[in-house]
Design a protein around this motif. Structure first.
Motif, mmCIF file in Angstrom:
data_model
loop_
_atom_site.group_PDB
_atom_site.id
_atom_site.type_symbol
_atom_site.label_atom_id
_atom_site.label_comp_id
_atom_site.label_asym_id
_atom_site.label_seq_id
_atom_site.Cartn_x
_atom_site.Cartn_y
_atom_site.Cartn_z
ATOM 1 N N UNK A 31 -11.990 -18.981 -29.894
ATOM 2 C CA UNK A 31 -12.169 -19.075 -31.338
ATOM 3 C C UNK A 31 -12.490 -17.711 -31.935
ATOM 4 N N UNK A 32 -13.301 -16.918 -31.245
ATOM 5 C CA UNK A 32 -13.593 -15.549 -31.662
ATOM 6 C C UNK A 32 -13.443 -14.634 -30.460
ATOM 7 N N UNK A 33 -12.707 -13.530 -30.638
ATOM 8 C CA UNK A 33 -12.492 -12.560 -29.570
ATOM 9 C C UNK A 33 -13.121 -11.235 -29.967
ATOM 10 N N UNK A 34 -13.051 -10.275 -29.052
ATOM 11 C CA UNK A 34 -13.593 -8.947 -29.346
ATOM 12 C C UNK A 34 -12.864 -8.297 -30.523
ATOM 13 N N UNK A 35 -11.597 -8.717 -30.734
ATOM 14 C CA UNK A 35 -10.805 -8.153 -31.831
ATOM 15 C C UNK A 35 -10.934 -8.958 -33.116
ATOM 16 N N UNK A 36 -11.817 -9.956 -33.126
ATOM 17 C CA UNK A 36 -11.996 -10.788 -34.317
ATOM 18 C C UNK A 36 -11.524 -12.204 -34.062
ATOM 19 N N UNK A 37 -11.490 -13.034 -35.098
ATOM 20 C CA UNK A 37 -11.029 -14.419 -34.934
ATOM 21 C C UNK A 37 -9.644 -14.457 -34.286
ATOM 22 N N UNK A 38 -9.429 -15.371 -33.362
ATOM 23 C CA UNK A 38 -8.184 -15.416 -32.606
ATOM 24 C C UNK A 38 -7.023 -15.822 -33.501
ATOM 25 N N UNK A 39 -5.958 -15.013 -33.512
ATOM 26 C CA UNK A 39 -4.771 -15.286 -34.313
ATOM 27 C C UNK A 39 -3.782 -16.104 -33.486
ATOM 28 N N UNK A 40 -3.372 -17.237 -34.020
ATOM 29 C CA UNK A 40 -2.397 -18.092 -33.341
ATOM 30 C C UNK A 40 -0.984 -17.851 -33.855
ATOM 31 N N UNK A 41 -0.830 -17.683 -35.187
ATOM 32 C CA UNK A 41 0.498 -17.570 -35.783
ATOM 33 C C UNK A 41 0.527 -16.459 -36.828
ATOM 34 N N UNK A 72 0.491 -19.680 -27.718
ATOM 35 C CA UNK A 72 -0.079 -20.928 -27.205
ATOM 36 C C UNK A 72 -1.418 -20.604 -26.540
ATOM 37 N N UNK A 73 -2.506 -20.858 -27.276
ATOM 38 C CA UNK A 73 -3.837 -20.471 -26.821
ATOM 39 C C UNK A 73 -4.664 -21.644 -26.298
ATOM 40 N N UNK A 74 -4.060 -22.817 -26.137
ATOM 41 C CA UNK A 74 -4.820 -24.007 -25.745
ATOM 42 C C UNK A 74 -5.477 -23.846 -24.377
ATOM 43 N N UNK A 75 -4.711 -23.390 -23.371
ATOM 44 C CA UNK A 75 -5.296 -23.219 -22.035
ATOM 45 C C UNK A 75 -6.376 -22.139 -22.044
ATOM 46 N N UNK A 76 -6.118 -21.073 -22.762
ATOM 47 C CA UNK A 76 -7.088 -19.985 -22.898
ATOM 48 C C UNK A 76 -8.397 -20.534 -23.466
ATOM 49 N N UNK A 77 -8.287 -21.353 -24.490
ATOM 50 C CA UNK A 77 -9.478 -21.921 -25.120
ATOM 51 C C UNK A 77 -10.191 -22.886 -24.184
ATOM 52 N N UNK A 78 -9.422 -23.720 -23.470
ATOM 53 C CA UNK A 78 -10.025 -24.666 -22.532
ATOM 54 C C UNK A 78 -10.794 -23.945 -21.431
#
Length: 363
Positions: free
Chosen positions: A305-315, A294-300
């Motif tokens: 959308x993009x992290x140091x490790x690449x595009x953020x994986x949700x699932x 659950x990345x909604x709060x993190x994104x807010x």
């Protein structure tokens, strides 16, 4: 990480040396795979999630094989009741320590499966890393464990923590597990953990801490002598390193993030469902696993959308269908179809398919 075709050991070489009984066990195993889509095989040819995300436009059709899953172990039991086990395999190409622990009475100390792990609810696979969402962390940790009846408790190395830059391991992880047969045809396991999360920038910089927690329940239900159902449910808040095969790495997601001077936990959940049916000379197994962050709060708060490790994986999710049989004693053969899918927080998704073969010779 490691599940593989079977988690147990079958000692075939046993001898006495003074007041010590020694068991030597192990196996040699070949894993061969044909990746229908891009090459996603890692060590032991187990399917990996990062290549699916990072190499979606790579060429199709790849064959590979190795024997890195092969292992050897020694177990020694003294007349006093003290026992010691040391085991390793060749994953990565060199000898790798898997287990090194001692036991006496109710106590265990050393490196072995985390107490926050169970093979109850596990659907047999040929892929060494197996189903996403299996029970607990499915890995090993240095620990001290006490077991009484169906209950076991441990203090463990917090090696699976992830809180981003300036994170620090400040305290051991506390785990508890209950595991027993609830009926002749029902095996049950439940586990829980608490961990202390912290980061410290030092020299008057920001610092904060938080508490992470996780839990799982798992069961095997044998409906007949030939047909068994398997299932696992997982939930995490600030302990996604223990949510098996979550996050960008494909093995453990991020536990928390730093928002200004505050440390905020991330929630996750997942599980598996599977079945095993004796057919002909072997067993047909089918299973599906999924984990989601659950990345909604993190994104807010700071954007993911993009992290140091690449595009953020949700699932992350995968599914396997395999058939395993023993043509002669001490020999296992198996063939498996595998499907892997990873979904990013920005809505994109990629998938891959593969066929795997394994042969194991045990001693």
């Amino acid at each position: 990480m490691a599940l593989g075709i079977a988690s147990g050991q079958a000692a075939a070489v046993e001898f006495e040396a003074g007041d010590v009984m020694l068991d030597v066990y192990g196996y040699a195993q070949l894993n061969a795979v044909y990746d229908i889509d891009q090459d996603i095989g890692g060590d032991t040819q187990a399917g990996q999630f990062p290549p699916i995300r990072d190499n979606a436009d790579a060429s199709e059709g790849h064959f590979d094989a190795d024997a890195q899953q092969s292992r050897v172990g020694i177990s020694a039991t003294h007349d006093s009741g003290v026992s010691v086990t040391i085991e390793g395999d060749f994953r990565g190409g060199d000898f790798r320590l898997r287990h090194a622990y001692g036991e006496y009475g109710n106590w265990l100390a050393g490196r072995t499966w985390s107490n926050y792990t169970s093979f109850v609810g596990w659907t047999p696979t040929i892929d060494f890393d197996s189903l996403v969402g299996s029970a607990g962390v499915q890995d090993r940790a240095a620990q001290v464990r006490y077991t009484t009846g169906a209950w076991s408790f441990s203090l463990e190395d917090p090696r699976f923590q992830s809180v981003g830059e300036n994170g620090k391991q400040a305290a051991p992880v506390v785990t508890a597990r209950f595991e027993r047969a609830l009926a002749p045809n029902v095996q049950f396991s439940a586990g829980a953990l608490l961990q202390y999360l912290a980061y410290d920038e030092g020299d008057g910089g920001d610092d904060d801490n938080a508490v992470g927690m996780a839990g799982y329940v798992a069961a095997n239900i044998s409906l007949t002598d030939a047909f068994t159902l398997h299932g696992v449910l997982n939930a995490s808040d600030g302990a996604n390193g223990y949510l098996y095969r979550s996050g960008n790495s494909g093995f453990g997601g991020q536990d928390a993030y730093q928002d200004g001077g505050s440390l905020e936990t991330i929630q996750g959940y997942g599980g598996t469902v599977g079945a095993s049916l004796d057919v002909g000379v072997g067993t047909l197994n089918a299973g599906y696993g999924l984990v989601e962050m659950d990345l909604d709060d993190y994104d807010d708060d700071i954007g993911v959308t993009t992290t140091a490790a690449g595009p953020a994986v949700e699932t992350n999710s995968n599914a396997f269908v395999n058939y395993q049989w023993n043509p002669i004693e001490h020999v296992m053969l198996g063939v498996e179809y595998g499907y892997f899918k990873t979904e990013l927080y920005d809505g994109d998704s990629e998938d891959a398919q593969r066929i795997m073969f394994a042969s194991r010779y045990s001693f």
